[in-house]
Design a protein around this motif. Sequence first.
Motif, short mmCIF file in Angstrom:
data_model
loop_
_atom_site.label_atom_id
_atom_site.label_comp_id
_atom_site.label_asym_id
_atom_site.label_seq_id
_atom_site.Cartn_x
_atom_site.Cartn_y
_atom_site.Cartn_z
N ILE A 132 32.66 49.46 -10.71
CA ILE A 132 33.80 48.94 -11.39
C ILE A 132 34.51 48.17 -10.30
O ILE A 132 34.96 47.25 -10.76
N ARG A 133 35.04 48.62 -9.13
CA ARG A 133 35.57 47.81 -8.09
C ARG A 133 34.89 46.55 -7.77
O ARG A 133 35.38 45.60 -7.66
N TYR A 134 33.51 46.72 -7.69
CA TYR A 134 32.79 45.64 -7.33
C TYR A 134 32.82 44.44 -8.49
O TYR A 134 33.04 43.14 -7.92
N LEU A 135 32.96 44.73 -9.63
CA LEU A 135 32.79 43.88 -10.79
C LEU A 135 34.37 43.21 -10.75
O LEU A 135 34.58 42.19 -11.06
N ALA A 136 35.26 44.15 -10.84
CA ALA A 136 36.64 43.66 -10.54
C ALA A 136 37.00 42.56 -9.55
O ALA A 136 37.57 41.67 -9.65
N GLN A 137 36.40 42.76 -8.34
CA GLN A 137 36.37 42.02 -7.38
C GLN A 137 35.74 40.69 -7.52
O GLN A 137 36.11 39.50 -7.36
N ALA B 227 25.26 50.04 -15.04
CA ALA B 227 24.14 50.80 -14.69
C ALA B 227 23.19 49.98 -13.68
O ALA B 227 22.66 50.86 -12.80
N PHE B 228 23.19 48.71 -13.80
CA PHE B 228 22.56 48.20 -12.71
C PHE B 228 22.86 48.23 -11.44
O PHE B 228 22.15 48.42 -10.49
N LEU B 229 24.11 47.88 -11.24
CA LEU B 229 24.67 48.14 -9.86
C LEU B 229 24.58 49.61 -9.25
O LEU B 229 24.24 50.05 -8.17
N MET B 230 24.57 50.63 -10.15
CA MET B 230 24.47 51.90 -9.88
C MET B 230 22.98 52.07 -9.32
O MET B 230 22.75 52.99 -8.53
N GLU B 231 22.18 51.51 -9.96
CA GLU B 231 20.68 51.64 -9.80
C GLU B 231 20.15 50.91 -8.47
O GLU B 231 19.59 51.35 -7.62
N HIS B 232 20.62 49.72 -8.40
CA HIS B 232 20.38 48.84 -7.57
C HIS B 232 20.84 48.97 -6.15
O HIS B 232 20.17 48.93 -4.94
N GLU B 233 22.30 49.12 -6.22
CA GLU B 233 23.15 49.23 -5.13
C GLU B 233 23.43 50.30 -4.63
O GLU B 233 24.06 50.82 -3.58
N ILE C 142 26.66 43.69 9.04
CA ILE C 142 25.60 43.43 8.39
C ILE C 142 25.58 43.85 6.92
O ILE C 142 26.09 45.07 6.70
N HIS C 143 25.55 43.10 6.20
CA HIS C 143 26.03 43.46 4.63
C HIS C 143 24.60 43.62 3.76
O HIS C 143 23.82 42.87 3.91
N SER C 144 25.01 44.36 2.75
CA SER C 144 23.78 44.55 1.70
C SER C 144 24.01 43.42 0.80
O SER C 144 24.96 42.54 0.81
N MET C 145 23.01 43.31 -0.31
CA MET C 145 23.04 42.04 -1.20
C MET C 145 24.34 42.05 -1.90
O MET C 145 24.84 40.80 -2.48
N SER C 146 25.09 43.18 -2.07
CA SER C 146 26.23 43.46 -2.90
C SER C 146 27.59 43.36 -2.01
O SER C 146 28.44 43.27 -2.56
N GLY C 147 27.44 43.10 -0.66
CA GLY C 147 28.38 42.90 -0.03
C GLY C 147 28.81 44.29 0.91
O GLY C 147 29.97 44.26 1.43
N ARG C 148 28.46 45.38 0.60
CA ARG C 148 28.81 46.58 1.42
C ARG C 148 28.31 46.41 2.86
O ARG C 148 26.95 45.91 3.03
N VAL C 149 29.07 47.02 3.85
CA VAL C 149 28.69 47.03 4.98
C VAL C 149 27.89 48.06 5.44
O VAL C 149 28.06 49.37 5.27
N LEU C 150 26.39 47.75 5.79
CA LEU C 150 25.69 48.68 6.22
C LEU C 150 25.35 49.26 7.79
O LEU C 150 24.81 50.33 7.90
N GLY C 151 25.73 48.16 8.53
CA GLY C 151 25.52 48.26 10.12
C GLY C 151 25.98 47.19 10.90
O GLY C 151 26.72 46.30 10.00
N PHE C 152 25.72 47.16 11.99
CA PHE C 152 26.54 46.01 12.68
C PHE C 152 25.40 45.46 13.83
O PHE C 152 24.53 46.37 14.32
N GLY C 153 25.54 44.29 14.30
CA GLY C 153 25.15 43.58 15.56
C GLY C 153 26.04 43.42 16.64
O GLY C 153 26.91 42.89 16.21
N GLY C 154 25.84 43.85 17.78
CA GLY C 154 26.89 43.61 18.69
C GLY C 154 26.36 42.86 19.90
O GLY C 154 25.32 43.30 20.52
#
Length: 657
Positions: free
Chosen positions: A83-88, A69-75, A211-223
């Motif tokens: 589930i995949r994030y925790l498994a990793q 629930a925390f990951l769903m709310e926060h991220e 550019i990653h979020s705090m949980s490691g998801r790719v949000l955007g890029f700098g080129g």
Amino acid sequence: MISKTTIDQVYETARVEEVIGDFVQLKKSGSNFKGLSPFTDERTPSFMVSPVKQIWKDFSSGKGGNVVAFLMEHEHFTYPEAIRYLAQKYNIEIDEIEQTSEEKEQANERESMYLVSEYAQKYFEQTLWDTEPGKAIGLTYFKERGFTDETIKKFGLGYSLDQWEAFTQSALDEGYQLDFLEKTGLTIVKEQTGGETKKFDRFKGRVMFPIHSMSGRVLGFGGRILTNDKKAAKYLNSPESDIYHKSKVLYGIYFAKQAIAKEDNCFLVEGYTDVIQMFQRGVENVVSSSGTALTPEQIRLINRLTKNITVLFDGDAAGLRASLRGIDLILEQGMNVKVCTFPEGEDPDSFSKSNTYEDLVLYLEENAKDFIQFKTSLLVKEAANDPIKRADTIRDIVNSISKIPDRIQKEVYIQECAKIMQISEEVLYNTLAQINKKEVNEASKKIKQEQQAFQVVKNDPVVEKVDVQYELERKIIEMLLLYGNQKQEFEDLVLKENEDGELVLEPEIVEAKVYEKVYLDLQEDEIELSNEQFKSIYYKLIENLNENEDFSIKTFLADLNQDMVSEVSSILMEEEQYVLHDWERREIYPKEKQLGVAQLVGETILTLRCNLIKNRIQKLQERTQDHNGDNSEILEEIVNYLQLNKLLNAKLNRVLS
């Protein structure tokens, strides 16, 4: 689709305090942990994590739940993503089923944008390592910067081919939609005359920094462009989108979060390469605002992990004074800030590259100045012997001190400023008072304007009525969760006639588990919980407690939907908020519930019975008013209920009028 076995393994392995600790700085508080809310802007901790129950509760926003629930709310993860994030995180093998084109189309918009961004990161990374232009241009550039293969791979760096639509065409061929390629800013789409559209890669011919979020998801890029094209910007960032907001993101936060919490300090730099070079040298608690002016949202991101920020400036940084505004923002958030400048001609990137880890750490320790020392030394140089400029400098420094919410800290800084600037503390206090008064007046004026804009009709204050039935049903759920499998001796009340023919309640001692006692009592009285959510949780609990000898809240929560998880967490953590107030330090010792579980269960069931009897009496009374005929039978029923109600309340030591 993820198998139930894998999900169970994830729930069994994941520790809520470890996962949340990656996002929020947690401090021990009895058997729990507490920290600042990651969902609201606050300075006093109201966020509680229970390692024993494996749940969390945020009392400022009302949110709560388990680790998923925390990951769903926060991220903003979906359930499978969490589930995949925790498994990793916990190195649990998980069977990933490749998405078909049809499934990609069915994914929601936000998720589709994440998927496109993650595909782009992999594509640019593969281009860097596996194509001739990537190796010759991109990889060569990174190697010249001094980055090792390990570092390049860790940060997911890549290269975008110097072709108009190489990436776009590849993404379309893989089934990604042009709409989402455009929304993430990876592809630029232009309407041509005649109704045709032309599409081309935004980052054509650039080395890529994801550019990653705090949980490691790719949000955007700098080129970064590598040619000397004066018309093109040296650095180009992804445009704002539903998943990428520059003002709310810090470059490197995903890689730095654990080191920031561990070191209890965060180094703040300006560029991507500053972060990467310092990280490679061994200083991992470093992030960057990526060339944008520092924002309150970015500061709050750091504030969840530490109260201490050290801002690093280039030795010859242009516009250094403008950067000082960011320091005032940090102070406003109640954080401690230090400033460190590098020797002339050096920046964090070059200095880290040419020095050992030990030398870098030593330099940062010896040259990091308190913000007031730094600001005074900088502004005093500018003021020189000009009295007017000197007065402006003092006012500027006091203005910064006024931003600090903590009064003791303010006083310490005033004393320090008085010594450095050789001016009396009294004058500084007067200046501070003037600034504060001005701010109060402005705030008061704003409030009055808002009140005039929204004229509210004043009514007598309405006292909110307590829903007794709701509270009692909630208490039953709480008792089952906390003590369901405990065996207790209960005092049962049996209705009997005494020698005088009067009805009396006689006590009878029975031994049973809490859940058995609650279930049998409610069954006997034909009581069904009226709140639909409580009813669903109740039956799931009874079934679970009956089937599992070693009932675990953690396992039970894994089988509930997220609404139920949130409700159960709120029930379990309700009383934890009082721990935040540290009552025992004030010599107030609340009684612990487990000292009288049997009594608590008995009284709750009795009170529920009394409440239902009261409601029944009320309905019968209403019937007598609507019924014009003979009411004797109804009145007799009312008398019987009143007598029973009196007996039950006597047992509860309540006096009825």
